[in-house]
Design a protein around this motif. Structure first.
Motif, PDB file in Angstrom:
ATOM      1  N   LYS A 111       0.837  -1.191   0.000  1.00 12.06           N
ATOM      2  CA  LYS A 111       0.000   0.000   0.000  1.00 12.06           C
ATOM      3  C   LYS A 111       0.875   1.245   0.000  1.00 12.06           C
ATOM      4  CE  LYS A 111      -3.475  -2.394   2.688  1.00 12.06           C
ATOM      5  NZ  LYS A 111      -4.210  -2.438   3.955  1.00 12.06           N
ATOM      6  N   GLN A 112       0.323   2.343  -0.462  1.00 10.40           N
ATOM      7  CA  GLN A 112       1.037   3.601  -0.422  1.00 10.40           C
ATOM      8  C   GLN A 112       1.061   4.114   1.013  1.00 10.40           C
ATOM      9  OE1 GLN A 112      -0.335   6.522  -3.188  1.00 10.40           O
ATOM     10  NE2 GLN A 112       1.020   8.101  -2.417  1.00 10.40           N
ATOM     11  N   LEU A 113       2.228   4.513   1.478  1.00 12.22           N
ATOM     12  CA  LEU A 113       2.340   5.044   2.829  1.00 12.22           C
ATOM     13  C   LEU A 113       1.702   6.427   2.904  1.00 12.22           C
ATOM     14  CD1 LEU A 113       6.017   4.059   3.642  1.00 12.22           C
ATOM     15  CD2 LEU A 113       3.933   2.930   4.414  1.00 12.22           C
ATOM     16  N   LYS A 114       1.188   6.759   4.074  1.00 12.22           N
ATOM     17  CA  LYS A 114       0.565   8.063   4.263  1.00 12.22           C
ATOM     18  C   LYS A 114       1.608   9.179   4.323  1.00 12.22           C
ATOM     19  CE  LYS A 114      -3.425   6.184   6.632  1.00 12.22           C
ATOM     20  NZ  LYS A 114      -4.209   6.136   7.866  1.00 12.22           N
ATOM     21  N   VAL A 115       2.816   8.833   4.701  1.00 11.51           N
ATOM     22  CA  VAL A 115       3.903   9.810   4.792  1.00 11.51           C
ATOM     23  C   VAL A 115       5.131   9.245   4.098  1.00 11.51           C
ATOM     24  CG1 VAL A 115       3.088  10.862   6.941  1.00 11.51           C
ATOM     25  CG2 VAL A 115       4.635   8.916   7.025  1.00 11.51           C
TER      26      VAL A 115
END
Length: 98
Positions: free
Chosen positions: A73-77
């Motif tokens: 998944k794409q990290l939030k940061v």
């Protein structure tokens, strides 16, 4: 002290020392710091324990330490906050961005 070693690695010896100190001390908050004071030479460690969920302690002395994060998944940061124990944080510079 009843802790048998299954290999001849320094890493296993440090893990057993951590267990020994964990069993012996009531102050669990400084566990890794207490153990690291007993070590000599260069090292790099990442400590993760079921006793301290959602915490990871990393340390190094003289050896490089690189930490990567793998996820589908794409990290939030795009960075990880770093806390430096026992140092004046205002005088520490660290590049924590990938």
């Amino acid at each position: 002290r009843g802790y048998g070693l299954e290999s001849e690695t320094d890493t296993e010896a440090v893990a057993k020392l951590l267990k020994y100190v964990y069993d012996l001390t009531a102050d669990k908050s400084n566990l890794t710091f207490t153990v690291l004071q007993e070590l000599q030479g260069s090292f790099a460690f990442v400590f993760k324990s079921k006793h301290f969920p959602n915490q990871v302690v990393t340390t190094r002395r003289g050896s490089p330490l690189l930490i990567g994060v793998k996820t589908d998944k794409q990290l939030k940061v795009d960075f990880v906050d770093v806390e430096f124990a026992g140092q004046d944080v205002d005088n520490v510079k660290a590049d924590t961005r990938a």
